[in-house]
Design an enzyme around this catalytic site. Structure first.
Site, PDB file in Angstrom:
ATOM      1  N   HIS A 224      80.144  -2.362  54.419  1.00  0.00           N
ATOM      2  CA  HIS A 224      80.908  -1.337  53.703  1.00  0.00           C
ATOM      3  C   HIS A 224      81.006  -0.068  54.551  1.00  0.00           C
ATOM      4  O   HIS A 224      80.052   0.283  55.258  1.00  0.00           O
ATOM      5  CB  HIS A 224      80.264  -1.031  52.361  1.00  0.00           C
ATOM      6  CG  HIS A 224      80.383  -2.175  51.397  1.00  0.00           C
ATOM      7  ND1 HIS A 224      79.724  -2.203  50.194  1.00  0.00           N
ATOM      8  CD2 HIS A 224      81.086  -3.329  51.453  1.00  0.00           C
ATOM      9  CE1 HIS A 224      80.020  -3.329  49.546  1.00  0.00           C
ATOM     10  NE2 HIS A 224      80.845  -4.031  50.304  1.00  0.00           N
ATOM     11  N   HIS A 253      85.906   0.509  52.493  1.00  0.00           N
ATOM     12  CA  HIS A 253      85.558  -0.863  52.101  1.00  0.00           C
ATOM     13  C   HIS A 253      84.288  -0.764  51.276  1.00  0.00           C
ATOM     14  O   HIS A 253      83.245  -0.312  51.755  1.00  0.00           O
ATOM     15  CB  HIS A 253      85.317  -1.713  53.356  1.00  0.00           C
ATOM     16  CG  HIS A 253      84.909  -3.127  53.049  1.00  0.00           C
ATOM     17  ND1 HIS A 253      84.010  -3.824  53.842  1.00  0.00           N
ATOM     18  CD2 HIS A 253      85.269  -3.967  52.052  1.00  0.00           C
ATOM     19  CE1 HIS A 253      83.850  -5.041  53.338  1.00  0.00           C
ATOM     20  NE2 HIS A 253      84.599  -5.151  52.254  1.00  0.00           N
ATOM     21  N   PRO A 368      90.926  -5.126  57.421  1.00  0.00           N
ATOM     22  CA  PRO A 368      90.216  -4.333  58.423  1.00  0.00           C
ATOM     23  C   PRO A 368      89.682  -5.195  59.563  1.00  0.00           C
ATOM     24  O   PRO A 368      89.574  -6.415  59.439  1.00  0.00           O
ATOM     25  CB  PRO A 368      89.072  -3.728  57.619  1.00  0.00           C
ATOM     26  CG  PRO A 368      88.768  -4.787  56.591  1.00  0.00           C
ATOM     27  CD  PRO A 368      90.107  -5.393  56.234  1.00  0.00           C
ATOM     28  N   HIS A 392      90.713 -11.445  54.787  1.00  0.00           N
ATOM     29  CA  HIS A 392      90.264 -10.148  54.259  1.00  0.00           C
ATOM     30  C   HIS A 392      89.684  -9.283  55.355  1.00  0.00           C
ATOM     31  O   HIS A 392      89.258  -8.155  55.097  1.00  0.00           O
ATOM     32  CB  HIS A 392      89.253 -10.335  53.137  1.00  0.00           C
ATOM     33  CG  HIS A 392      87.830 -10.543  53.576  1.00  0.00           C
ATOM     34  ND1 HIS A 392      87.455 -11.480  54.511  1.00  0.00           N
ATOM     35  CD2 HIS A 392      86.674  -9.926  53.196  1.00  0.00           C
ATOM     36  CE1 HIS A 392      86.144 -11.428  54.685  1.00  0.00           C
ATOM     37  NE2 HIS A 392      85.644 -10.499  53.906  1.00  0.00           N
ATOM     38  N   ALA A 394      88.251  -9.541  59.874  1.00  0.00           N
ATOM     39  CA  ALA A 394      88.152 -10.330  61.105  1.00  0.00           C
ATOM     40  C   ALA A 394      87.280 -11.565  60.900  1.00  0.00           C
ATOM     41  O   ALA A 394      87.544 -12.621  61.465  1.00  0.00           O
ATOM     42  CB  ALA A 394      87.587  -9.465  62.226  1.00  0.00           C
ATOM     43  N   GLY A 395      86.238 -11.426  60.081  1.00  0.00           N
ATOM     44  CA  GLY A 395      85.320 -12.550  59.865  1.00  0.00           C
ATOM     45  C   GLY A 395      84.230 -12.591  60.922  1.00  0.00           C
ATOM     46  O   GLY A 395      84.474 -12.357  62.102  1.00  0.00           O
TER      47      GLY A 395
END
EC number: 6.5.1.8
Length: 469
Positions: A224, A253, A368, A392, A394-395
């Site tokens: 976050h 986030h 993001p 949602h 880059a992972g």
């Protein structure tokens, strides 16, 4: 008569003792073996006719219980093979995440699914997994941080108008991070979500209300963040009301804090008790029938958590805008850990997006990168095979522990400096190198979203990690 006769007749091992006891009583009453076997066969065929009383009552009640248990097991049984599902960025996705998605697509309630290019291993459904279920909601298909979401505010200021020291000071004064952290009571803001009657409609929600009040307007730990940066819009966008150019912007986030996590844990336990015979590989995907009391309660709590998460963003952005003495020119937000009722191939299904951005045609979304990599404002294309979804973020490509073991503070700091990023807090477990390259992830989903603008972070605040950068 012995147990072998009864097993041959079809009685399961657990019922043989009661059947023998009843048979012995009937032998004592003078019945022949053939007649007793005939009666036992009748009890087995229609136990409900004998459960009310008589010599066969206990046996009949056990047979009914066995039949009910078998129904539960059958209802929880997985398909032999997973339903087909589409995958974006397969070359970027680890085998473990694919294996988790395969299990999800074997659930008897599953009807459709998709994997986004940022997908990686999670609990239950992989992060980056999208799953459509019929009349069922899966708590771990939504995730622990229910309502985890993004928000962007585009400010009427040029990026260079806010110096690093001022941006850092604003973030330190007006944001809070970490488990259990909240503003001092005198600095706490109110929000309409705290006055909803929903809080009084479940004991669990009443119990969590004070926690929600104490943490309103704050952010959690892990990935976050709240950050100031430059939003670059290549073309004017009438819907946003923005001309082409560069703007100072705030990107955040955050989620539903500990409130969502406790809701997830409570209802996951309930779902597990409803499916005691579910295959071990799918235990974290136990579901709640949406037309049942438990399913309705989860749905209510989940949506409240989603609204609470967005309320946190509202207050974060309002604080920063007020401190700067400006009103945002435009805002966009989206949740990416939630379930929605949506029509898929003409049927209403429950679409779970666990770490996936809703991307219906024309819908704005935020994807993001990392603490030092760009994020993107996108508009969905409503691609049906993806269940109108996109990634949602880059992972992760390194787990938290792996990142701590593989990366050094020196390398992370060099990465930040090379991109002109000032970091407040943050840990090596959230280093940019722990994530996939966001540019590659975006390139794998051009049929899912159109990129409208790029956001480059300049001053970033996060919770302090297990080892600060």
């Amino acid at each position: 008569m012995n147990g072998k006769h009864l097993i041959k007749l079809g009685f399961e091992k657990e019922a043989v003792g009661l059947a023998l006891k009843a048979a012995t009583a009937r032998e004592g009453a003078g019945l022949a073996r053939a007649d007793i076997l005939h009666e036992l066969g009748a009890v087995q065929a229609a136990p409900q006719d004998y459960a009310g009383g008589g010599v066969y009552a206990l046996l009949a009640q056990m047979l009914l219980a066995q039949a009910a248990a078998q129904q539960v097991r059958a209802a929880s049984a997985l398909r032999a093979v997973p339903l087909p599902y589409a995958v974006w960025g397969a070359d970027l996705i680890e085998p473990g995440a694919r294996a988790q998605m395969d299990v999800a697509m074997r659930l008897p309630v599953s009807r459709a699914g998709a994997m986004m290019p940022d997908a990686h291993v999670g609990y239950g459904l992989p992060i980056g997994g999208v799953l459509a279920a019929e009349n069922a909601v899966i708590p771990y298909g939504v995730g622990v941080d229910i309502g985890c979401s993004m928000m962007l505010s585009v400010l009427p200021m040029l990026p260079g108008a806010l110096k690093v020291a001022e941006a850092s000071g604003l973030l330190l004064r007006h944001t809070r991070f970490g488990a259990g952290v909240g503003f001092e009571k005198r600095d706490r803001q109110d929000h309409a979500v705290l006055h909803e009657p929903t809080w009084e409609e479940q004991p669990l929600l009443r119990h969590l209300y004070d926690k929600a009040v104490n943490q309103i307007g704050t952010s959690g730990s892990g990935n976050h963040f709240v950050e100031f940066g430059t939003l670059s819009l290549a073309q004017p966008d009438p819907e946003l009301g923005l001309e082409a150019g560069e703007y100072l912007a705030v990107l955040s986030h955050s989620g539903s804090r500990g409130f969502g996590a406790q809701v997830a844990g409570h209802f996951t336990a309930l779902a597990g008790r409803l499916h005691p015979g579910i295959d071990k590989v799918a235990q974290k995907l136990a579901w709640l029938p949406l037309d049942g009391e438990e399913g309705q309660a989860y749905w209510q709590a989940m949506n409240l958590a989603g609204r609470y998460a967005l309320a946190n963003h509202d207050l974060i952005h309002a604080r920063l805008a007020r401190a700067l003495g400006v009103s945002p020119l435009a805002q966009a937000s989206n949740s990416h850990n939630l379930a929605w009722k949506e029509v898929v191939d003409g049927q209403e299904l429950i679409v779970h997006r666990k770490g996936a951005t809703p991307a219906a045609k024309g819908q704005l979304g935020l994807i993001p990168g990392s603490m030092a990599d760009p994020g993107y404002l996108v508009r969905g294309r409503g691609h049906a095979p993806a269940l109108a979804s996109a990634s949602h973020g880059a992972g992760r490509q390194l787990g938290r522990r792996a990142a701590q073991n593989a990366l050094s503070k020196k390398d992370v700091q060099a990465y930040l400096e090379g991109r002109g990023v000032t970091l407040i807090g943050g840990g090596i477990d959230e280093a940019p190198q722990a994530y996939k390259r966001i540019e590659e992830v975006i390139a794998r989903q051009t049929d899912l979203v159109d990129v409208l603008a790029e956001f480059r972070p300049h001053v970033v605040r996060m919770d302090t990690g297990s080892e600060d950068v």
